[in-house]
Design an enzyme around this catalytic site. Structure first.
Site, mmCIF file in Angstrom:
data_model
loop_
_atom_site.group_PDB
_atom_site.id
_atom_site.type_symbol
_atom_site.label_atom_id
_atom_site.label_comp_id
_atom_site.label_asym_id
_atom_site.label_seq_id
_atom_site.Cartn_x
_atom_site.Cartn_y
_atom_site.Cartn_z
ATOM 1 N N GLU A 84 0.842 -1.214 0.000
ATOM 2 C CA GLU A 84 0.000 0.000 0.000
ATOM 3 C C GLU A 84 0.868 1.252 0.000
ATOM 4 O OE1 GLU A 84 -3.178 -0.007 2.908
ATOM 5 O OE2 GLU A 84 -3.284 2.168 2.887
ATOM 6 N N LYS A 261 -7.060 -0.953 11.682
ATOM 7 C CA LYS A 261 -6.452 -1.303 10.387
ATOM 8 C C LYS A 261 -5.238 -0.404 10.146
ATOM 9 C CE LYS A 261 -6.051 -1.607 5.701
ATOM 10 N NZ LYS A 261 -5.249 -0.768 4.798
ATOM 11 N N ASP A 277 4.354 -14.802 11.133
ATOM 12 C CA ASP A 277 3.051 -15.326 10.743
ATOM 13 C C ASP A 277 1.991 -14.227 10.908
ATOM 14 O OD1 ASP A 277 0.547 -16.509 10.627
ATOM 15 O OD2 ASP A 277 1.122 -18.282 11.771
ATOM 16 N N HIS A 375 -2.665 9.905 -0.608
ATOM 17 C CA HIS A 375 -2.812 8.542 -1.098
ATOM 18 C C HIS A 375 -2.795 8.537 -2.626
ATOM 19 C CE1 HIS A 375 -3.847 4.866 1.021
ATOM 20 N NE2 HIS A 375 -4.308 4.431 -0.122
HETATM 21 C C1 MEV Z 1 -5.732 2.969 5.277
HETATM 22 O O1 MEV Z 1 -4.948 1.848 4.894
HETATM 23 C C2 MEV Z 1 -5.712 3.119 6.779
HETATM 24 C C3 MEV Z 1 -6.611 4.217 7.319
HETATM 25 O O2 MEV Z 1 -7.945 4.002 6.867
HETATM 26 C C4 MEV Z 1 -6.536 4.156 8.817
HETATM 27 C C5 MEV Z 1 -7.524 5.068 9.522
HETATM 28 O O3 MEV Z 1 -8.583 5.395 8.955
HETATM 29 O O4 MEV Z 1 -7.224 5.433 10.684
HETATM 30 C C6 MEV Z 1 -6.224 5.566 6.806
#
Ligand code: MEV
Length: 421
Positions: A84, A261, A277, A375
């Site tokens: 990413e 995430k 792992d 991004h």
């Molecule tokens: C994207 O890979 C991760 C985010 O969505 C984390 C978040 O929203 O805190 C930007």
């Protein structure tokens, strides 16, 4: 000794050769090790064919280097394997901002993993629990007889507990075996031990053992990370914004999942780079996040008395630096060498710091311009290349799409066609 300095300004602007030379010098790598790092040199058929069955190719990921990390006063250059765009850049940025107040402060528990034995067909549960406790020393000794190397290194089964569970198939007795797995991830060690004590448990209780397996809810193997971001550096608006984001994550599992995430973007990238792992790391993190019955963020942000932003992260991390693929994967070995970690606990702590850095960086962007701008700036190059652009064409098309705030396959194709005319 850790890296000489992880503060390497504009590492991203260096050529590939320059980056390798910096790394060679900073991490004291040999010419052979640098050669292994060169794209694809490490992945021979023989190497990967020993890892899994039916090998037909390798699925590669870019390996990036996070700079700027100061962790418990030591400098770290951190390899991250991730597809990413913006993840590595975000980690570098958050680490740079945290250096001003001393970087990341981390600690970890002993590396204790838990193995479960499921005992069925028991008539008297309290008698069975009692007899297991009476024979605790014997059970631990029996478990430890299965791993002399671990014992020699100061690890081994250290304790046990039992619980009776009501289930849809009736009541069951579960025994947890607690094992100090030292520098291993530990699932093989623990699985061998719980399988090794199962027959004795059957003899003791009159029941029969069904499942004998490690638990990925690794709540005895925790890491804590903390960092302060000064309001003068990040602005009071960002401090307030991140507190709002934190409040939402605590109130709403829909947001908590994405918040976590963001943390796992960093944790997983280091786990992958070091051959750990990933499924165990993920299972562990999310089961811990749900421990109260409502899914919660793994981190917490608050303001200190100076009005600066404090971030704290706490999570389980079942990872190792010996055994499994960490040993047989040449790039994982090199990543560990670059990190200069000597223990699994040290790696756990680095991963905790990267997780917190990544979390902070994502929230900072979210409460400022939003995720898409940065991004898309990085992603625009992928899109340009996908439509067939090469070399400088990629930069030209990417730049135009970002300026126009229109980053899409369709626009990339139009610009590519224009360029070709
Ligand atoms: C994207 O890979 C991760 C985010 O969505 C984390 C978040 O929203 O805190 C930007």
């Amino acid at each position: 000794m850790t890296a000489q300095t992880s503060r390497i300004p504009e590492f991203y602007k260096k050529t590939y050769e320059e980056r390798l030379q910096i790394l060679k010098q900073q991490a004291e790598l040999s010419d052979e090790e640098i050669h292994l790092l060169r794209l694809h040199a490490a992945a021979s058929f023989g190497t990967v064919n020993r890892m899994i069955e039916n090998v037909i190719s390798v699925m590669f990921l870019p390996l990036g280097m996070a700079t700027n990390f100061l962790i418990n006063g030591e400098e770290y250059m951190i390899p991250m394997a991730v597809e990413e765009s913006s993840v590595v850049a975000a980690a570098c940025n958050a680490a740079k901002l945290a250096r001003i107040s001393g970087g990341f402060f981390v600690s970890s528990s002993d590396p204790i993993m838990i193995g479960q034995v499921q005992l069925l067909g028991i008539n008297d549960f309290s008698a069975a629990q009692k007899i297991i406790f009476l024979h605790k020393a014997r059970i631990l000794a029996l478990a430890n007889a299965h791993d002399q190397v671990l014992i020699a290194n100061g690890g081994g089964a250290v304790d046990l507990e039992t619980k009776v569970l009501e289930t849809s198939r009736g009541p069951m007795l579960i025994m947890h075996l607690f094992v100090n797995v030292c520098d291993a991830m530990g699932s093989n060690i623990v699985n061998t031990m719980v399988e090794g004590v199962a027959t004795f448990l059957e003899d003791l209780t009159g029941g029969y053992a069904r499942l004998r397996i490690v638990s990925n809810y690794a709540v005895r193997r925790m890491v804590k990370a903390r960092a302060v971001w000064k309001k003068e550096q990040i602005g009071t608006e960002v401090v307030e914004g991140i507190l709002d984001a934190d409040a939402l994550a605590h109130a709403d599992p829909y947001r908590a999942a994405t918040h976590n995430k963001g943390i796992m973007n960093g944790v997983d990238a280091v786990a992958l780079a070091t051959g750990n792992d990933l499924r165990a790391v993920e299972a562990s993190a999310h089961s811990y996040a749900a421990r109260s019955g409502s899914y919660q963020p793994l981190s917490h942000f608050y303001k200190n008395e100076d009005g600066d932003l404090v971030g704290e992260l706490e999570m389980p991390l079942p990872i190792g630096i010996v055994g499994g693929i960490t040993k047989s994967h040449p790039i994982a070995q090199l990543s560990l060498k670059i990190l200069r970690v000597k223990t699994a606990c040290q790696l756990t702590e680095i991963m905790g710091a990267v997780g917190l850095a990544q979390n902070f960086a994502a929230l900072r962007v979210l409460v400022r311009e939003g995720i898409q701008r940065g991004h898309m700036r990085l992603h625009s190059k992928n899109i340009a290349s996908n439509v067939g652009a090469i070399g400088d064409e990629i930069d030209v098309i990417a730049e135009r799409m970002v300026c126009e705030r229109s980053v899409s396959d369709g626009r990339a194709r139009e610009l590519f066609d224009e360029l070709k005319k």
